[in-house]
Design a protein around this motif. Structure first.
Motif, PDB file in Angstrom:
ATOM      1  N   LEU A   1      43.058  35.386  44.892  1.00  0.00           N
ATOM      2  CA  LEU A   1      43.138  36.108  43.629  1.00  0.00           C
ATOM      3  C   LEU A   1      41.848  36.898  43.416  1.00  0.00           C
ATOM      4  CD1 LEU A   1      44.503  33.071  41.595  1.00  0.00           C
ATOM      5  CD2 LEU A   1      45.819  34.832  42.778  1.00  0.00           C
ATOM      6  N   VAL A   2      41.978  38.165  43.130  1.00  0.00           N
ATOM      7  CA  VAL A   2      40.810  39.023  43.024  1.00  0.00           C
ATOM      8  C   VAL A   2      39.869  38.530  41.921  1.00  0.00           C
ATOM      9  CG1 VAL A   2      41.869  40.663  41.389  1.00  0.00           C
ATOM     10  CG2 VAL A   2      40.055  41.435  42.947  1.00  0.00           C
ATOM     11  N   ASP A   3      38.577  38.567  42.197  1.00  0.00           N
ATOM     12  CA  ASP A   3      37.542  38.112  41.265  1.00  0.00           C
ATOM     13  C   ASP A   3      36.501  39.214  41.149  1.00  0.00           C
ATOM     14  OD1 ASP A   3      35.285  36.934  40.023  1.00  0.00           O
ATOM     15  OD2 ASP A   3      35.840  34.943  40.742  1.00  0.00           O
ATOM     16  N   ALA A   4      36.558  39.965  40.070  1.00  0.00           N
ATOM     17  CA  ALA A   4      35.696  41.133  39.918  1.00  0.00           C
ATOM     18  C   ALA A   4      34.220  40.760  39.856  1.00  0.00           C
ATOM     19  CB  ALA A   4      36.094  41.912  38.664  1.00  0.00           C
ATOM     20  N   ALA A   5      33.877  39.735  39.088  1.00  0.00           N
ATOM     21  CA  ALA A   5      32.470  39.361  38.932  1.00  0.00           C
ATOM     22  C   ALA A   5      31.872  38.925  40.262  1.00  0.00           C
ATOM     23  CB  ALA A   5      32.328  38.251  37.894  1.00  0.00           C
ATOM     24  N   ALA A   6      32.609  38.116  41.018  1.00  0.00           N
ATOM     25  CA  ALA A   6      32.098  37.661  42.307  1.00  0.00           C
ATOM     26  C   ALA A   6      31.973  38.825  43.283  1.00  0.00           C
ATOM     27  CB  ALA A   6      33.015  36.579  42.876  1.00  0.00           C
ATOM     28  N   ALA A   7      32.930  39.730  43.253  1.00  0.00           N
ATOM     29  CA  ALA A   7      32.882  40.870  44.163  1.00  0.00           C
ATOM     30  C   ALA A   7      31.694  41.777  43.867  1.00  0.00           C
ATOM     31  CB  ALA A   7      34.182  41.669  44.065  1.00  0.00           C
ATOM     32  N   VAL A   8      31.331  41.894  42.603  1.00  0.00           N
ATOM     33  CA  VAL A   8      30.220  42.754  42.209  1.00  0.00           C
ATOM     34  C   VAL A   8      28.869  42.103  42.478  1.00  0.00           C
ATOM     35  CG1 VAL A   8      29.048  43.736  40.190  1.00  0.00           C
ATOM     36  CG2 VAL A   8      31.498  44.119  40.524  1.00  0.00           C
TER      37      VAL A   8
ATOM     38  N   HIS B   1      37.877  37.938  35.655  1.00  0.00           N
ATOM     39  CA  HIS B   1      36.430  38.034  35.445  1.00  0.00           C
ATOM     40  C   HIS B   1      35.932  39.484  35.446  1.00  0.00           C
ATOM     41  CE1 HIS B   1      36.097  33.683  37.203  1.00  0.00           C
ATOM     42  NE2 HIS B   1      36.728  33.724  36.024  1.00  0.00           N
ATOM     43  N   ILE B   2      36.794  40.365  34.956  1.00  0.00           N
ATOM     44  CA  ILE B   2      36.403  41.775  34.862  1.00  0.00           C
ATOM     45  C   ILE B   2      35.365  41.965  33.773  1.00  0.00           C
ATOM     46  CG2 ILE B   2      37.285  44.079  34.293  1.00  0.00           C
ATOM     47  CD1 ILE B   2      39.978  43.090  35.572  1.00  0.00           C
ATOM     48  N   ASP B   3      35.520  41.264  32.657  1.00  0.00           N
ATOM     49  CA  ASP B   3      34.552  41.383  31.570  1.00  0.00           C
ATOM     50  C   ASP B   3      33.170  40.927  32.013  1.00  0.00           C
ATOM     51  OD1 ASP B   3      35.445  38.776  31.839  1.00  0.00           O
ATOM     52  OD2 ASP B   3      35.431  38.336  29.684  1.00  0.00           O
ATOM     53  N   ALA B   4      33.106  39.934  32.897  1.00  0.00           N
ATOM     54  CA  ALA B   4      31.807  39.486  33.410  1.00  0.00           C
ATOM     55  C   ALA B   4      31.200  40.549  34.318  1.00  0.00           C
ATOM     56  CB  ALA B   4      31.972  38.167  34.156  1.00  0.00           C
ATOM     57  N   ALA B   5      32.048  41.229  35.098  1.00  0.00           N
ATOM     58  CA  ALA B   5      31.547  42.298  35.972  1.00  0.00           C
ATOM     59  C   ALA B   5      31.015  43.463  35.158  1.00  0.00           C
ATOM     60  CB  ALA B   5      32.653  42.769  36.903  1.00  0.00           C
ATOM     61  N   TRP B   6      31.555  43.667  33.941  1.00  0.00           N
ATOM     62  CA  TRP B   6      31.086  44.768  33.087  1.00  0.00           C
ATOM     63  C   TRP B   6      29.624  44.600  32.672  1.00  0.00           C
ATOM     64  CZ3 TRP B   6      35.935  45.033  29.415  1.00  0.00           C
ATOM     65  CH2 TRP B   6      36.958  45.756  30.077  1.00  0.00           C
TER      66      TRP B   6
ATOM     67  N   PRO C   1      40.609  40.575  17.034  1.00  0.00           N
ATOM     68  CA  PRO C   1      41.564  41.093  16.062  1.00  0.00           C
ATOM     69  C   PRO C   1      42.459  42.176  16.640  1.00  0.00           C
ATOM     70  CG  PRO C   1      39.383  42.012  15.676  1.00  0.00           C
ATOM     71  CD  PRO C   1      39.225  40.994  16.736  1.00  0.00           C
ATOM     72  N   ASP C   2      42.161  42.629  17.846  1.00  0.00           N
ATOM     73  CA  ASP C   2      42.924  43.704  18.459  1.00  0.00           C
ATOM     74  C   ASP C   2      44.016  43.108  19.352  1.00  0.00           C
ATOM     75  OD1 ASP C   2      43.925  45.909  19.677  1.00  0.00           O
ATOM     76  OD2 ASP C   2      42.066  46.547  20.634  1.00  0.00           O
ATOM     77  N   PRO C   3      45.298  43.199  18.940  1.00  0.00           N
ATOM     78  CA  PRO C   3      46.361  42.588  19.751  1.00  0.00           C
ATOM     79  C   PRO C   3      46.510  43.219  21.125  1.00  0.00           C
ATOM     80  CG  PRO C   3      47.295  43.946  18.000  1.00  0.00           C
ATOM     81  CD  PRO C   3      45.831  43.859  17.727  1.00  0.00           C
ATOM     82  N   VAL C   4      46.213  44.521  21.249  1.00  0.00           N
ATOM     83  CA  VAL C   4      46.323  45.172  22.550  1.00  0.00           C
ATOM     84  C   VAL C   4      45.299  44.593  23.517  1.00  0.00           C
ATOM     85  CG1 VAL C   4      46.105  47.351  23.786  1.00  0.00           C
ATOM     86  CG2 VAL C   4      47.267  47.288  21.575  1.00  0.00           C
ATOM     87  N   ARG C   5      44.062  44.518  23.049  1.00  0.00           N
ATOM     88  CA  ARG C   5      43.022  43.984  23.920  1.00  0.00           C
ATOM     89  C   ARG C   5      43.276  42.509  24.227  1.00  0.00           C
ATOM     90  NH1 ARG C   5      37.994  45.992  24.445  1.00  0.00           N
ATOM     91  NH2 ARG C   5      39.098  47.960  24.144  1.00  0.00           N
ATOM     92  N   ALA C   6      43.768  41.776  23.273  1.00  0.00           N
ATOM     93  CA  ALA C   6      44.049  40.362  23.505  1.00  0.00           C
ATOM     94  C   ALA C   6      45.147  40.175  24.539  1.00  0.00           C
ATOM     95  CB  ALA C   6      44.444  39.685  22.197  1.00  0.00           C
ATOM     96  N   ALA C   7      46.073  41.139  24.628  1.00  0.00           N
ATOM     97  CA  ALA C   7      47.177  41.035  25.586  1.00  0.00           C
ATOM     98  C   ALA C   7      46.746  41.359  27.009  1.00  0.00           C
ATOM     99  CB  ALA C   7      48.306  41.972  25.169  1.00  0.00           C
ATOM    100  N   GLU C   8      45.571  41.932  27.182  1.00  0.00           N
ATOM    101  CA  GLU C   8      45.087  42.235  28.532  1.00  0.00           C
ATOM    102  C   GLU C   8      44.432  40.976  29.122  1.00  0.00           C
ATOM    103  OE1 GLU C   8      43.553  46.374  29.424  1.00  0.00           O
ATOM    104  OE2 GLU C   8      43.160  46.284  27.272  1.00  0.00           O
ATOM    105  N   TYR C   9      45.264  40.010  29.439  1.00  0.00           N
ATOM    106  CA  TYR C   9      44.765  38.716  29.881  1.00  0.00           C
ATOM    107  C   TYR C   9      43.982  38.788  31.194  1.00  0.00           C
ATOM    108  CZ  TYR C   9      48.850  38.795  32.996  1.00  0.00           C
ATOM    109  OH  TYR C   9      49.779  39.134  33.956  1.00  0.00           O
ATOM    110  N   TRP C  10      44.238  39.806  31.994  1.00  0.00           N
ATOM    111  CA  TRP C  10      43.561  39.928  33.289  1.00  0.00           C
ATOM    112  C   TRP C  10      42.086  40.306  33.160  1.00  0.00           C
ATOM    113  CZ3 TRP C  10      47.549  42.714  31.358  1.00  0.00           C
ATOM    114  CH2 TRP C  10      47.280  44.035  30.963  1.00  0.00           C
ATOM    115  N   ILE C  11      41.706  40.854  31.993  1.00  0.00           N
ATOM    116  CA  ILE C  11      40.302  41.241  31.816  1.00  0.00           C
ATOM    117  C   ILE C  11      39.395  40.024  31.938  1.00  0.00           C
ATOM    118  CG2 ILE C  11      38.609  42.205  30.217  1.00  0.00           C
ATOM    119  CD1 ILE C  11      40.468  44.295  31.394  1.00  0.00           C
ATOM    120  N   GLU C  12      39.767  38.923  31.302  1.00  0.00           N
ATOM    121  CA  GLU C  12      38.992  37.687  31.436  1.00  0.00           C
ATOM    122  C   GLU C  12      39.461  36.868  32.627  1.00  0.00           C
ATOM    123  OE1 GLU C  12      38.211  35.346  27.956  1.00  0.00           O
ATOM    124  OE2 GLU C  12      38.541  37.056  26.626  1.00  0.00           O
TER     125      GLU C  12
END
Length: 435
Positions: A324-331, A53-58, A39-50
């Motif tokens: 392309l950087v992959d946060a989850a794989a790097a972590v 794979h930054i959200d997976a690294a979290w 429901p948060d348009p700001v968070r939805a606009a941060e397409y790079w988070i998913e």
């Protein structure tokens, strides 16, 4: 950087809200990932988070215990995104505040705040709003004066900022600017070596073709830095918001990015100035997940786990680097260890190109041979006229000449007299033939 806006804060917030809503509805997720409804348009606009794979690294870490130094126009003091995030700061330009929290620059003083919000911005108390890649990492705000307004030369500002960041605990340094030249000032040699020798990862923006940068420029050309190119939402190299060059290490989103301005407004913007802090945030995640891993191996984690772009024609590629950087794989994926920086050795470069450490001349090891002194020269003779015979000239010149000449004369006279007698006798014989 963008030109200053003349809109009022209220108008800017309204425009930003409309842009974010539109972006949240239509922006595809980078590299083909599927966005999670929110429901948060700001968070939805941060397409790079998913998409990265930054959200997976979290699930492993959010960057706690790591400090990111943002050497830029300064991180603003007011926005909620930076409350509790900035642990220290300074100004190296001579025109900013002592804590580095007064945004500087006639063109885009919001630049440093946007960079910081992408790297480690905090969300709102209810969890909504923009969030950085490493939202639990600490930030250092070091304000630079771009252009001719600062009394301190820009090259000296950067060198001073690098040393200050290292001395105040930075594990990662982000530099979202370019000089548009391949070479760099000699003072940067020691400044960047100082960072590398203190186990700091330096992340640098590659530059943007849209702003006139055709090729990667310094500091992204310095051996050992993690230079970041830019891609669009599909993972394709950006034609305007990136550049190309063999020093690009990895790529990250550089189009339709979000950033927090000095007044707290969330704005959309483009450029590798935003791609670099995304990677700096991923570096912070890796360093938090592997606190015993040195900088060289952190960099190796980032480049070796990057996903190769389908459009890449080489590995590394001048547009995408290693991918392309992959946060989850790097972590989570630990690579075989390395004992040197896979992106180059600045110390070797300095030795080869600056000739700063040329070997000193080898001292002679042979023993000199003693030579006896020469005899003293004869005292000069008294000067005499060259027309008056000297004893030596008489002894060695005149007397030998007389001795040789006189016998010759006598012999010649004798021969002549004999010849005359012979002729006389023959004449007498002819006159008296009967005798």
């Amino acid at each position: 950087m963008t030109a200053p806006r003349a809109l009022s804060p209220r108008a800017r917030r309204l425009r930003a809200a409309v842009a974010l809503l539109a972006l949240a509805l239509v922006a595809p997720l980078a590299i083909g990932a599927t966005p999670t409804p929110t429901p948060d348009p700001v968070r939805a606009a941060e397409y790079w988070i998913e998409g990265a794979h930054i959200d997976a690294a979290w699930k492993t870490t959010r960057g706690a215990g790591v400090t990111i130094a943002v050497i830029d126009t300064g991180i603003a003091n007011g926005p909620n995104a930076f409350q509790g995030a900035v642990s220290d700061g300074t100004d190296v330009s001579g025109i900013g505040s002592e804590d580095g929290r007064t945004p500087l620059g006639p063109l885009d003083s919001d630049h440093g705040s946007r960079v910081a919000s992408l790297a480690a911005g905090r969300p709102n108390a209810d969890g909504t709003g923009m969030i950085g890649v490493a939202p639990e990492a600490k930030l250092l705000s070091i304000s630079l004066g771009f252009g001719t307004t600062a009394p301190v030369p820009f090259t000296k500002q950067v060198a001073d900022a690098m040393r200050w960041a290292v001395d105040h605990g930075a594990n990662v340094i982000n530099l979202s600017f370019t000089t548009n030249t391949l070479d760099w000032d000699r003072s940067w040699d020691d400044a960047f070596l100082y960072a590398f020798e203190h186990d700091v990862v330096v992340v640098v923006a590659a530059g943007n073709r849209g702003s006139g940068t055709a090729m990667v420029g310094a500091p992204a050309t310095i051996p050992g830095v993690l230079a970041v190119g830019g891609v669009d939402q599909r993972g394709v190299a950006s034609k305007a918001a990136s550049t190309q060059g063999i020093s690009i290490a990895v790529s990250a989103p550089s189009e339709s990015l979000l950033g927090v301005d000095a007044d707290g407004t969330v704005e959309t913007w483009n450029g590798t100035s935003g791609a670099a802090p995304i990677v700096a945030g991923v570096v912070a995640l890796v360093r938090a997940a592997h606190p015993d891993m040195d900088a060289n191996n952190v960099i190796n984690q980032i480049i070796q786990t990057a996903r190769r772009a389908p459009q890449a024609t080489a590995h590394p590629d001048p547009l995408y680097g290693y991918g392309l950087v992959d946060a989850a794989a790097a972590v989570s994926t630990v690579q075989p260890p390395v004992d040197q920086n896979p992106l180059g050795d600045l110390a070797d470069w300095v030795r080869l190109h600056r000739r700063a450490q040329a070997p000193a001349p080898t001292p002679a090891t042979s023993t000199p041979v003693p030579i006896p002194p020469l005899p003293k020269a004869d005292a000069p003779a008294k000067a005499v006229s060259p027309l008056i015979p000297s004893p030596d000239s008489l002894l060695y010149g005149t007397l030998p000449l007389v001795a040789l000449t006189l016998p010759g004369i006598l012999i010649a006279l004798g021969v002549t007299a004999a010849a005359r007698r012979i002729r006389s006798a023959r004449a007498s014989a002819r006159q008296n033939p009967d005798d």
